[in-house]
Design an enzyme around this catalytic site. Structure first.
Site, PDB file in Angstrom:
ATOM      1  N   LYS A 135      51.775  37.360  34.489  1.00  9.75           N
ATOM      2  CA  LYS A 135      50.521  37.084  33.775  1.00  9.75           C
ATOM      3  C   LYS A 135      49.361  37.875  34.380  1.00  9.75           C
ATOM      4  O   LYS A 135      48.582  38.503  33.661  1.00  9.75           O
ATOM      5  CB  LYS A 135      50.208  35.578  33.860  1.00  9.75           C
ATOM      6  N   ASN A 136      49.252  37.834  35.707  1.00 11.63           N
ATOM      7  CA  ASN A 136      48.066  38.436  36.333  1.00 11.63           C
ATOM      8  C   ASN A 136      48.100  39.959  36.350  1.00 11.63           C
ATOM      9  O   ASN A 136      47.132  40.600  36.757  1.00 11.63           O
ATOM     10  CB  ASN A 136      47.871  37.876  37.754  1.00 11.63           C
ATOM     11  N   ARG A 150      39.014  33.005  31.870  1.00 14.11           N
ATOM     12  CA  ARG A 150      38.000  33.730  32.626  1.00 14.11           C
ATOM     13  C   ARG A 150      38.363  35.191  32.853  1.00 14.11           C
ATOM     14  O   ARG A 150      37.476  36.033  32.998  1.00 14.11           O
ATOM     15  CB  ARG A 150      37.644  33.019  33.940  1.00 14.11           C
ATOM     16  N   CYS A 196      35.091  27.392  38.233  1.00 14.56           N
ATOM     17  CA  CYS A 196      36.192  26.646  37.625  1.00 14.56           C
ATOM     18  C   CYS A 196      36.678  25.638  38.637  1.00 14.56           C
ATOM     19  O   CYS A 196      36.125  25.540  39.734  1.00 14.56           O
ATOM     20  CB  CYS A 196      37.300  27.569  37.132  1.00 14.56           C
ATOM     21  N   ARG A 206      33.874  30.938  42.086  1.00 14.72           N
ATOM     22  CA  ARG A 206      34.355  32.181  41.467  1.00 14.72           C
ATOM     23  C   ARG A 206      33.220  33.128  41.045  1.00 14.72           C
ATOM     24  O   ARG A 206      33.055  33.444  39.864  1.00 14.72           O
ATOM     25  CB  ARG A 206      35.291  31.868  40.297  1.00 14.72           C
ATOM     26  N   PRO A 207      32.464  33.605  42.021  1.00 11.34           N
ATOM     27  CA  PRO A 207      31.359  34.512  41.694  1.00 11.34           C
ATOM     28  C   PRO A 207      31.858  35.873  41.201  1.00 11.34           C
ATOM     29  O   PRO A 207      33.025  36.206  41.369  1.00 11.34           O
ATOM     30  CB  PRO A 207      30.650  34.681  43.048  1.00 11.34           C
ATOM     31  N   ASP A 219      29.782  38.669  41.930  1.00 11.84           N
ATOM     32  CA  ASP A 219      28.810  39.582  42.542  1.00 11.84           C
ATOM     33  C   ASP A 219      29.421  40.938  42.901  1.00 11.84           C
ATOM     34  O   ASP A 219      28.762  41.971  42.784  1.00 11.84           O
ATOM     35  CB  ASP A 219      28.182  38.927  43.789  1.00 11.84           C
ATOM     36  N   ASP A 236      48.115  31.139  45.187  1.00  9.13           N
ATOM     37  CA  ASP A 236      48.684  30.630  43.934  1.00  9.13           C
ATOM     38  C   ASP A 236      50.034  29.929  44.139  1.00  9.13           C
ATOM     39  O   ASP A 236      50.606  29.419  43.180  1.00  9.13           O
ATOM     40  CB  ASP A 236      48.830  31.765  42.908  1.00  9.13           C
ATOM     41  N   ILE A 273      41.309  31.094  50.630  1.00  3.27           N
ATOM     42  CA  ILE A 273      40.758  31.914  49.539  1.00  3.27           C
ATOM     43  C   ILE A 273      39.773  31.118  48.688  1.00  3.27           C
ATOM     44  O   ILE A 273      38.668  31.575  48.395  1.00  3.27           O
ATOM     45  CB  ILE A 273      41.889  32.478  48.638  1.00  3.27           C
ATOM     46  N   ARG A 323      49.197  27.957  30.130  1.00  5.51           N
ATOM     47  CA  ARG A 323      48.455  29.191  30.419  1.00  5.51           C
ATOM     48  C   ARG A 323      49.315  30.153  31.233  1.00  5.51           C
ATOM     49  O   ARG A 323      49.145  31.364  31.111  1.00  5.51           O
ATOM     50  CB  ARG A 323      47.189  28.881  31.241  1.00  5.51           C
TER      51      ARG A 323
HETATM   52  C1  UD1 Z   1      42.987  36.371  41.050  1.00  9.61           C
HETATM   53  C2  UD1 Z   1      44.065  35.591  40.356  1.00  9.61           C
HETATM   54  C3  UD1 Z   1      44.121  34.165  40.890  1.00  9.61           C
HETATM   55  C4  UD1 Z   1      44.290  34.181  42.400  1.00  9.61           C
HETATM   56  C5  UD1 Z   1      43.225  35.054  43.058  1.00  9.61           C
HETATM   57  C6  UD1 Z   1      43.442  35.219  44.544  1.00  9.61           C
HETATM   58  C7  UD1 Z   1      44.074  36.616  38.159  1.00  9.61           C
HETATM   59  C8  UD1 Z   1      43.770  36.486  36.703  1.00  9.61           C
HETATM   60  N1  UD1 Z   1      43.770  35.576  38.923  1.00  9.61           N
HETATM   61  O1  UD1 Z   1      41.751  35.703  40.748  1.00  9.61           O
HETATM   62  O2  UD1 Z   1      45.235  33.514  40.282  1.00  9.61           O
HETATM   63  O3  UD1 Z   1      44.165  32.859  42.906  1.00  9.61           O
HETATM   64  O4  UD1 Z   1      43.225  36.364  42.464  1.00  9.61           O
HETATM   65  O5  UD1 Z   1      44.685  35.772  44.797  1.00  9.61           O
HETATM   66  O6  UD1 Z   1      44.620  37.608  38.608  1.00  9.61           O
HETATM   67  N2  UD1 Z   1      34.899  36.781  45.351  1.00  9.61           N
HETATM   68  C9  UD1 Z   1      33.545  36.975  45.610  1.00  9.61           C
HETATM   69  N3  UD1 Z   1      32.824  37.748  44.737  1.00  9.61           N
HETATM   70  C10 UD1 Z   1      33.379  38.342  43.649  1.00  9.61           C
HETATM   71  C11 UD1 Z   1      34.764  38.149  43.391  1.00  9.61           C
HETATM   72  C12 UD1 Z   1      35.495  37.366  44.270  1.00  9.61           C
HETATM   73  O7  UD1 Z   1      33.016  36.464  46.589  1.00  9.61           O
HETATM   74  O8  UD1 Z   1      32.677  39.051  42.913  1.00  9.61           O
HETATM   75  C13 UD1 Z   1      35.683  35.943  46.288  1.00  9.61           C
HETATM   76  C14 UD1 Z   1      36.170  34.663  45.594  1.00  9.61           C
HETATM   77  O9  UD1 Z   1      35.208  33.640  45.651  1.00  9.61           O
HETATM   78  C15 UD1 Z   1      37.416  34.338  46.411  1.00  9.61           C
HETATM   79  C16 UD1 Z   1      37.976  35.715  46.795  1.00  9.61           C
HETATM   80  O10 UD1 Z   1      36.888  36.630  46.625  1.00  9.61           O
HETATM   81  O11 UD1 Z   1      37.077  33.651  47.586  1.00  9.61           O
HETATM   82  C17 UD1 Z   1      39.137  36.161  45.971  1.00  9.61           C
HETATM   83  O12 UD1 Z   1      38.788  36.142  44.595  1.00  9.61           O
HETATM   84  P1  UD1 Z   1      39.463  37.157  43.579  1.00  9.61           P
HETATM   85  O13 UD1 Z   1      40.534  37.912  44.274  1.00  9.61           O
HETATM   86  O14 UD1 Z   1      38.400  37.902  42.868  1.00  9.61           O
HETATM   87  O15 UD1 Z   1      40.162  36.174  42.520  1.00  9.61           O
HETATM   88  P2  UD1 Z   1      40.372  36.456  40.986  1.00  9.61           P
HETATM   89  O16 UD1 Z   1      40.566  37.905  40.739  1.00  9.61           O
HETATM   90  O17 UD1 Z   1      39.352  35.710  40.211  1.00  9.61           O
END
Ligand code: UD1
Length: 430
Positions: free
Chosen positions: A22-23, A100, A124, A129-130, A132, A314, A336, A407
């Protein structure tokens, strides 16, 4: 909202066919927006997240043609995406709030068409889940970004410009978005502290097949030499390591023996090491692996979730379910996400002995038996953990709100039934 009913006690035996990831599918589908030629993606799983993303692409003006076909021994989907000219550059709230990862349209639409409006997904259940990193990286590449009425409104004049970007966290989502944006930027982009998850390497393979020039796959420094145009391609996505890891726990927790066919064992080293340390036999075979815990005594093992190749967040909930019925104690640390223990109170309602310390750590003391109860799914992976607990609990467990499972787990009941679980979906009319 359907429910899943499980009667615990059956050890699981047989084969589970692992589906496409999926991812990986989600960013790769959005990468099709980078070209005005057709892109065919094979091995897409049948999941509601894919349907949600397809609905968004349809409203952007993408033509979508799906067919089902037998691949690698089971039914899969091959979908062709063709975006000759988008009819909209807006990803509305109603789509993004359902799924998302809709935010993967941000990089492709901005870099190819110069403008995008994306509803901010918001937090969520598992954390804030920022976004930035996604936004500041695009700004470093020359995008003008404003937040208006809950939307990210991004514009560029000409093309995005290559930049040297250092992520403060190795974000999977930001790595994918910036890879896609940089593929069509002018000049070279370097991403430092990029995520190294296998899903990203698959996206890089696909982009390179489309004519991109990206180096550094599987490492934390990615170099993207921007090109002017990308073309169509055909790409088969990798199989789902998280689905494989989830069923691996099902085999262990029920003291059964299950073959995970098409499972990417090479991406599961950390979780498979933990399973072995727990006392299950894990054997790598051609095209998959087997987990055998017949007659095994299982012992609790500490888990610390981390970026790849560390233990995947996950799989944290599923392994916690296993620790609930293993001998001894296990410390589970979630590094995480800040709120990823919502399965704990539900597991405790089934008799688990878990003490949560702050947001990040939990001590699980194994109990002899769990007892069945009605429980509530809180997120995708937590829901699977409750199914696992139900498989070994005395009596009938019902898991409510199973739309979370739909999902991310393709044909869940069918796969479980095929290996001997007593599991049934109870349809609740809308
Ligand atoms: C993806 C996966 C999710 C998995 C996660 C971590 C998908 C669709 N989802 O989520 O299942 O749990 O990776 O392996 O692939 N962060 C920031 N700023 C940002 C983006 C992220 O601070 O702009 C932080 C998040 O708060 C978190 C960490 O980075 O602590 C990892 O997040 P991220 O790897 O971005 O997760 P997703 O891509 O949303």
């Amino acid at each position: 909202m359907d429910k899943i009913k499980i009667i615990g006690g059956n050890p699981l035996f047989g084969k589970v066919f692992i589906s496409g990831a999926k991812n990986t599918a989600l960013p790769i589908i959005c990468a099709s927006l980078l070209t005005d030629e057709p892109v065919t993606i094979q091995n897409i799983p049948f999941l509601s997240d894919i349907k949600s993303l397809n609905a968004l692409l349809l409203q952007l003006g993408t033509q979508i043609e799906a067919k089902s076909e037998q691949r690698n021994g089971h039914l899969t989907q091959t979908i062709t995406y063709y975006t000759q000219q988008p009819t909209s550059l807006i990803a509305p709230y109603d789509f993004v709030r359902k799924m998302r990862a809709s935010y993967y349209v941000l990089g492709p639409l901005l870099t190819k068409y110069g403008h995008v409006e994306l509803s901010l997904p918001g937090g969520c259940a598992i954390g804030a889940r920022p976004m930035d990193i996604h936004l500041s990286s695009l700004e470093q590449m020359g995008a003008q970004i404003e937040i208006k009425n809950g939307y990210v409104v991004a514009d560029i004049k000409g093309r995005l410009q290559g930049a040297h970007i250092t992520f403060h966290s190795a974000s999977v989502g930001a790595t994918c978005n910036i890879l896609m944006a940089a593929a069509l930027a002018e000049g070279t982009t370097v991403i430092e502290n990029a995520a190294k998850e296998p899903e990203i390497s698959d996206l890089i393979n696909m982009l390179n097949k489309m004519g991109a020039n990206i180096e550094g796959a599987n490492t934390s420094t990615l170099t993207i030499y921007g090109v002017e145009k990308l073309h169509g391609t055909t790409h088969e996505i990798i199989n789902d390591r998280i689905e494989a890891g989830s069923y691996a726990v099902a085999a262990a927790i029920t003291h059964g023996r299950v073959e995970l066919v098409n499972a990417p064992a090479q991406y599961l080293q950390a979780p498979l090491d933990i399973l072995r340390k727990c006392g299950a036999k894990v054997e790598i075979i051609d095209n998959g692996f087997t987990v055998d815990a017949q007659n095994a005594t299982l012992y609790g093992q500490d888990i610390y979730t981390d970026y790849y190749p560390g233990f995947p967040t996950d799989l944290q909930a599923q392994f916690m379910a296993l620790m609930c019925v293993a001998e001894g104690a296990a410390m589970v640390t979630e590094s995480i996400w800040e709120n990823r223990f919502m399965h704990v109170p539900e597991l405790m309602r089934m008799g688990a002995n878990i003490n949560v310390h702050g947001h990040a750590s939990a001590i699980v003391r194994g109990v002899k038996k769990l007892s069945a109860a009605p429980v509530m799914s809180t997120d995708l992976r937590a829901s699977f953990a409750l199914i696992l607990a139900g498989l070994v609990a005395d009596g009938e467990t019902t898991v409510n709100r199973v739309y979370h499972l739909d999902r991310g787990y393709e044909h869940l009941e069918e796969k479980f039934k095929a290996i001997g679980a007593d599991i049934e979906r109870i349809k609740i009319p809308d």
